[in-house]
Scaffold this motif. Structure first.
Motif, PDB file in Angstrom:
ATOM      1  N   ALA A 171      -2.069   3.818  21.561  1.00 44.47           N
ATOM      2  CA  ALA A 171      -2.734   4.036  22.837  1.00 44.47           C
ATOM      3  C   ALA A 171      -4.190   3.620  22.696  1.00 44.47           C
ATOM      4  O   ALA A 171      -4.850   3.968  21.707  1.00 44.47           O
ATOM      5  N   GLU A 172      -4.678   2.888  23.674  1.00 45.46           N
ATOM      6  CA  GLU A 172      -6.078   2.474  23.674  1.00 45.46           C
ATOM      7  C   GLU A 172      -6.687   2.817  25.025  1.00 45.46           C
ATOM      8  O   GLU A 172      -6.302   2.239  26.042  1.00 45.46           O
ATOM      9  N   GLY A 173      -7.622   3.757  25.008  1.00 45.27           N
ATOM     10  CA  GLY A 173      -8.256   4.150  26.248  1.00 45.27           C
ATOM     11  C   GLY A 173      -7.312   4.943  27.125  1.00 45.27           C
ATOM     12  O   GLY A 173      -6.209   5.327  26.721  1.00 45.27           O
ATOM     13  N   PRO A 174      -7.686   5.173  28.370  1.00 41.29           N
ATOM     14  CA  PRO A 174      -6.900   6.034  29.253  1.00 41.29           C
ATOM     15  C   PRO A 174      -5.661   5.379  29.838  1.00 41.29           C
ATOM     16  O   PRO A 174      -4.781   6.074  30.343  1.00 41.29           O
ATOM     17  N   LEU A 175      -5.544   4.028  29.754  1.00 39.40           N
ATOM     18  CA  LEU A 175      -4.442   3.365  30.467  1.00 39.40           C
ATOM     19  C   LEU A 175      -3.731   2.271  29.683  1.00 39.40           C
ATOM     20  O   LEU A 175      -2.807   1.663  30.213  1.00 39.40           O
ATOM     21  N   GLU A 176      -4.111   2.001  28.462  1.00 36.75           N
ATOM     22  CA  GLU A 176      -3.541   0.851  27.754  1.00 36.75           C
ATOM     23  C   GLU A 176      -2.724   1.250  26.533  1.00 36.75           C
ATOM     24  O   GLU A 176      -3.047   2.214  25.827  1.00 36.75           O
ATOM     25  N   VAL A 177      -1.658   0.476  26.300  1.00 30.68           N
ATOM     26  CA  VAL A 177      -0.808   0.619  25.130  1.00 30.68           C
ATOM     27  C   VAL A 177      -0.695  -0.753  24.475  1.00 30.68           C
ATOM     28  O   VAL A 177      -0.424  -1.755  25.156  1.00 30.68           O
ATOM     29  N   VAL A 178      -0.898  -0.803  23.176  1.00 29.76           N
ATOM     30  CA  VAL A 178      -0.822  -2.065  22.436  1.00 29.76           C
ATOM     31  C   VAL A 178       0.334  -1.986  21.450  1.00 29.76           C
ATOM     32  O   VAL A 178       0.400  -1.070  20.620  1.00 29.76           O
ATOM     33  N   VAL A 179       1.262  -2.938  21.571  1.00 33.45           N
ATOM     34  CA  VAL A 179       2.426  -2.995  20.689  1.00 33.45           C
ATOM     35  C   VAL A 179       2.288  -4.236  19.812  1.00 33.45           C
ATOM     36  O   VAL A 179       2.147  -5.354  20.324  1.00 33.45           O
ATOM     37  N   THR A 180       2.338  -4.029  18.504  1.00 29.40           N
ATOM     38  CA  THR A 180       2.238  -5.133  17.554  1.00 29.40           C
ATOM     39  C   THR A 180       3.583  -5.335  16.879  1.00 29.40           C
ATOM     40  O   THR A 180       4.222  -4.367  16.438  1.00 29.40           O
ATOM     41  N   LEU A 181       4.028  -6.579  16.810  1.00 38.08           N
ATOM     42  CA  LEU A 181       5.326  -6.936  16.250  1.00 38.08           C
ATOM     43  C   LEU A 181       5.147  -7.695  14.940  1.00 38.08           C
ATOM     44  O   LEU A 181       4.113  -8.340  14.716  1.00 38.08           O
ATOM     45  N   ALA A 182       6.160  -7.649  14.097  1.00 42.76           N
ATOM     46  CA  ALA A 182       6.115  -8.378  12.831  1.00 42.76           C
ATOM     47  C   ALA A 182       6.152  -9.884  13.060  1.00 42.76           C
ATOM     48  O   ALA A 182       5.661 -10.660  12.230  1.00 42.76           O
ATOM     49  N   ALA A 183       6.733 -10.296  14.181  1.00 37.17           N
ATOM     50  CA  ALA A 183       6.795 -11.718  14.537  1.00 37.17           C
ATOM     51  C   ALA A 183       6.786 -11.818  16.052  1.00 37.17           C
ATOM     52  O   ALA A 183       6.993 -10.819  16.754  1.00 37.17           O
ATOM     53  N   GLY A 184       6.561 -13.001  16.555  1.00 38.92           N
ATOM     54  CA  GLY A 184       6.485 -13.183  17.996  1.00 38.92           C
ATOM     55  C   GLY A 184       7.798 -12.889  18.699  1.00 38.92           C
ATOM     56  O   GLY A 184       8.876 -13.101  18.149  1.00 38.92           O
ATOM     57  N   ASP A 185       7.685 -12.387  19.920  1.00 41.46           N
ATOM     58  CA  ASP A 185       8.858 -12.126  20.759  1.00 41.46           C
ATOM     59  C   ASP A 185       8.470 -12.433  22.204  1.00 41.46           C
ATOM     60  O   ASP A 185       7.826 -11.631  22.875  1.00 41.46           O
ATOM     61  N   ALA A 186       8.901 -13.599  22.669  1.00 39.71           N
ATOM     62  CA  ALA A 186       8.537 -14.047  24.011  1.00 39.71           C
ATOM     63  C   ALA A 186       9.177 -13.193  25.092  1.00 39.71           C
ATOM     64  O   ALA A 186       8.716 -13.201  26.236  1.00 39.71           O
ATOM     65  N   ASP A 187      10.251 -12.460  24.757  1.00 40.81           N
ATOM     66  CA  ASP A 187      10.986 -11.669  25.751  1.00 40.81           C
ATOM     67  C   ASP A 187      10.671 -10.185  25.696  1.00 40.81           C
ATOM     68  O   ASP A 187      11.318  -9.383  26.374  1.00 40.81           O
ATOM     69  N   PHE A 188       9.694  -9.774  24.894  1.00 37.20           N
ATOM     70  CA  PHE A 188       9.503  -8.348  24.653  1.00 37.20           C
ATOM     71  C   PHE A 188       9.316  -7.523  25.930  1.00 37.20           C
ATOM     72  O   PHE A 188       9.924  -6.452  26.068  1.00 37.20           O
ATOM     73  N   PRO A 189       8.521  -7.963  26.914  1.00 39.40           N
ATOM     74  CA  PRO A 189       8.391  -7.139  28.132  1.00 39.40           C
ATOM     75  C   PRO A 189       9.705  -6.960  28.884  1.00 39.40           C
ATOM     76  O   PRO A 189       9.907  -5.928  29.535  1.00 39.40           O
ATOM     77  N   PHE A 190      10.626  -7.952  28.805  1.00 40.64           N
ATOM     78  CA  PHE A 190      11.945  -7.791  29.420  1.00 40.64           C
ATOM     79  C   PHE A 190      12.680  -6.619  28.782  1.00 40.64           C
ATOM     80  O   PHE A 190      13.358  -5.845  29.462  1.00 40.64           O
ATOM     81  N   LYS A 191      12.553  -6.483  27.480  1.00 41.75           N
ATOM     82  CA  LYS A 191      13.314  -5.462  26.768  1.00 41.75           C
ATOM     83  C   LYS A 191      12.889  -4.055  27.161  1.00 41.75           C
ATOM     84  O   LYS A 191      13.691  -3.120  27.130  1.00 41.75           O
ATOM     85  N   LEU A 192      11.644  -3.897  27.558  1.00 40.31           N
ATOM     86  CA  LEU A 192      11.167  -2.577  27.943  1.00 40.31           C
ATOM     87  C   LEU A 192      11.598  -2.186  29.350  1.00 40.31           C
ATOM     88  O   LEU A 192      11.285  -1.092  29.812  1.00 40.31           O
ATOM     89  N   SER A 193      12.356  -3.063  30.020  1.00 46.64           N
ATOM     90  CA  SER A 193      12.985  -2.681  31.297  1.00 46.64           C
ATOM     91  C   SER A 193      14.308  -1.964  31.064  1.00 46.64           C
ATOM     92  O   SER A 193      14.915  -1.460  32.006  1.00 46.64           O
ATOM     93  N   SER A 194      14.754  -1.900  29.823  1.00 45.15           N
ATOM     94  CA  SER A 194      16.046  -1.293  29.490  1.00 45.15           C
ATOM     95  C   SER A 194      16.047   0.206  29.758  1.00 45.15           C
ATOM     96  O   SER A 194      15.031   0.901  29.620  1.00 45.15           O
ATOM     97  N   PHE A 195      17.229   0.722  30.089  1.00 43.61           N
ATOM     98  CA  PHE A 195      17.431   2.157  30.293  1.00 43.61           C
ATOM     99  C   PHE A 195      17.138   2.962  29.044  1.00 43.61           C
ATOM    100  O   PHE A 195      17.032   4.186  29.102  1.00 43.61           O
ATOM    101  N   ASN A 196      16.997   2.329  27.893  1.00 44.23           N
ATOM    102  CA  ASN A 196      16.639   3.031  26.670  1.00 44.23           C
ATOM    103  C   ASN A 196      15.168   3.462  26.647  1.00 44.23           C
ATOM    104  O   ASN A 196      14.777   4.274  25.809  1.00 44.23           O
ATOM    105  N   PHE A 197      14.362   2.902  27.563  1.00 41.82           N
ATOM    106  CA  PHE A 197      12.923   3.145  27.485  1.00 41.82           C
ATOM    107  C   PHE A 197      12.335   3.805  28.734  1.00 41.82           C
ATOM    108  O   PHE A 197      11.268   3.414  29.206  1.00 41.82           O
ATOM    109  N   PRO A 198      12.999   4.833  29.287  1.00 36.06           N
ATOM    110  CA  PRO A 198      12.365   5.600  30.368  1.00 36.06           C
ATOM    111  C   PRO A 198      11.211   6.407  29.783  1.00 36.06           C
ATOM    112  O   PRO A 198      11.240   6.811  28.615  1.00 36.06           O
ATOM    113  N   ILE A 199      10.204   6.653  30.595  1.00 33.31           N
ATOM    114  CA  ILE A 199       9.038   7.390  30.114  1.00 33.31           C
ATOM    115  C   ILE A 199       9.159   8.862  30.486  1.00 33.31           C
ATOM    116  O   ILE A 199       9.289   9.217  31.665  1.00 33.31           O
ATOM    117  N   TYR A 200       9.139   9.719  29.461  1.00 30.98           N
ATOM    118  CA  TYR A 200       9.109  11.165  29.617  1.00 30.98           C
ATOM    119  C   TYR A 200       7.854  11.679  28.897  1.00 30.98           C
ATOM    120  O   TYR A 200       7.227  10.941  28.129  1.00 30.98           O
TER     121      TYR A 200
END
Length: 541
Positions: A171-200
């Motif tokens: 978490a960075e600041g009041p509104l930002e989240v930074v995700v670092t990967l071991a290698a590039g992933d051009a589709d990563f934001p698509f994956k966070l639309s999955s039902f596995n990643f609801p926010i609670y």
């Protein structure tokens, strides 16, 4: 003109797809331009009938009868095993991103995101003013907890292959989240639309409080009886309340038996159902109070073999079984033409990187016998487990497989399993079983979850080093031409070496009351991406 009118009626009722309408209309002498104009009034770009109301109406109690639901279901987003719990997560919470009817990625809880030049770091900015159902603000710490819920050496999450490349979530600041990967992933934001990643909400120790059902989505969870029902009421503080969440309340009912499900719709006990009985689709569509919807999608029916278990550890046995099935007969008998033939890999033409030039696996008993001989066998006796919980008509599909394979000297014993507990007691437990897979927004998504070595949902237990190598390389590749080459090779590897028979891609065919309205329908998951409670409305009382 009578033939053209017949085609138009078939299209309206969902018995043929738009492209089939255009092809058959062309054979009647209708120009492409006229055919396209005719379909414009009948179907949307997504293949569905248009919504009944341009402006959604607020109000009413929506009841959906679903052919899913198991007494072992839970709200844990790490263990979402069927469509029932998928709907629950999308109803009571939100993900960072959302896939629309055109397959585009839209902002959801994240109002924006940006990547580093090599796509190995992603920065997500949350919308300001988001709240959970209990009034607490949604913070970056909650997003960190939602992602970390699937990480760690002891994780058994079905989303573990998605998060394994993550090296840090901060978490960075009041509104930002930074995700670092071991290698590039051009589709990563698509994956966070999955039902596995609801926010609670995050607990004080940084873990995820999913058990409370305290989400930030369009509806609040009022009751959850696993395998039976879930009840919801509108969240008045929902950030998209003006153009989403139109119903006052919703009810999700597990009605696994298709006949009971359809009777509930016909009698008015529910307002919509999924997975209708395709052999009665035309009769259902003919009713005055029912409308059938059909969308070409990515859902596929499969028969996974455990490649870590004899005799499926022999590639020749796997190839024999792939050639021992008449796919066209299955398409005609199980789907009644509402789908397309599969070719033993999961990337349908609906995906951007579909390889159309891979030769089709055909029904050839002699070729199947050849592969048995290569395995040192003159015949084969095996069990195939199935239940209609796997997909509508799964048991009948197993029986057809049995009939087809007998001509190749393969004797299949069909084991009729109980539907309740199928996903926990049969799938991935028995050596060979029936299964279905939903679509994912990207080719990497389905390959990662179902075919990468050691993942929780690799139901064939397949481990191909070249495939695993390509999966990582293609994910990081930003050149689409090079990426296409990699995905083609991966499809070929699954097709020729993999342990899954994929005979069919099924159109998404469901039915609604004539009072239900909606916009264009998404095909990333069944029934409008499983977000129907949030997106639909009643156009009349």
């Amino acid at each position: 003109m009578d033939d053209l009118n017949r085609l138009k009626d078939l299209l309206r009722s969902g018995r043929i797809a738009r492209r089939d309408f255009l092809r058959q209309a062309s054979a009647l002498g209708v120009t492409t331009a006229l055919g396209t104009a005719l379909t414009a009034g009948l179907v949307t770009a997504s293949g569905a009938l248009p919504a009944h109301a341009a402006t959604p109406r607020k109000g009413g109690h929506m009841r959906f009868g679903m052919g899913h639901g198991d007494t072992s279901d839970s709200l844990d987003p790490a263990h979402v095993n069927n469509g029932f719990t998928v709907v629950m997560h999308y109803t009571i919470s939100n993900t960072l991103t959302e896939v629309d009817a055109a397959g585009r990625l839209l902002p959801k809880l994240a109002e924006s995101w940006e990547a580093s030049a090599d796509a190995s770091q992603w920065r997500f900015k949350l919308r300001n003013g988001l709240t959970f159902h209990d009034g607490r603000p949604v913070t970056p710490a909650d997003v960190v907890a939602a992602i970390n819920h699937h990480r760690g050496p002891d994780s058994t999450s079905t989303a573990k292959p998605i998060v394994e490349p993550i090296t840090s979530v901060k978490a960075e600041g009041p509104l930002e989240v930074v995700v670092t990967l071991a290698a590039g992933d051009a589709d990563f934001p698509f994956k966070l639309s999955s039902f596995n990643f609801p926010i609670y909400p995050a607990n004080a120790d940084g873990t995820l409080d999913w058990l409370s059902g305290n989400g930030c989505g369009p509806y609040k969870l009022k009751k959850f009886e696993p395998g039976i029902r879930a009840d919801f009421e509108r969240n008045p503080a929902y950030w998209q309340a003006d153009d989403r969440a139109h119903f006052d309340s919703c009810e999700l009912l597990a009605i696994v038996d298709v006949t009971a499900r359809q009777n509930a719709l016909i009698s008015g006990e529910v307002d919509a159902i999924d997975r209708i009985d395709l052999k009665t689709a035309d009769r259902l569509a003919a009713l005055s109070n029912v409308e059938v919807r059909e969308v070409e999608g990515k859902t596929h029916y499969t028969f996974p073999m455990r490649t870590d278990t004899a005799p499926f550890d022999d590639i020749n046995v796997r190839m024999a079984l792939k050639h021992a099935l008449d796919r066209q007969a299955l398409l005609d008998t199980i789907l009644y033409g509402h789908g397309t033939i599969g070719n033993d890999h999961p990337i349908s033409p609906a995906y951007s990187f579909h390889a159309s030039d891979i030769p089709q696996t055909d029904y050839d008993p002699d070729k199947a016998k050849h592969y048995l001989k290569q395995a040192g066998l003159s015949s084969l006796e095996i069990n195939l487990s199935g239940a209609d919980a796997a997909f509508a008509g799964a048991v009948d599909a197993c029986v057809l497989y049995q009939e087809h394979a007998a001509k190749a000297g393969i004797n299949i014993e069909v084991v009729r399993e109980p539907s309740d507990g199928y996903w926990s007691n049969v799938w991935m437990q028995k050596p060979w079983s029936a299964c279905y897979w939903y679509g994912t927004p990207t080719a990497d998504g389905i390959f990662t979850q179902a075919y990468s070595a050691g993942t929780a949902w690799n139901d064939s237990y397949w481990n191909n080093p070249r495939f695993n190598e390509l999966l990582v390389a293609a994910r990081a590749e930003l050149d689409n031409a090079r990426r296409m080459e990699m995905y083609r090779e991966m499809q070929l590897l699954v097709h020729s070496d993999g342990g899954v028979v994929i005979p069919l891609f099924a159109n998404d065919v469901f039915a609604v009351s004539d009072k239900v309205g909606h916009g264009d329908l998404a095909n990333n998951l069944e029934v409008d991406g499983r977000m129907f409670f949030e997106r639909w409305w009643f156009n009349k009382s």
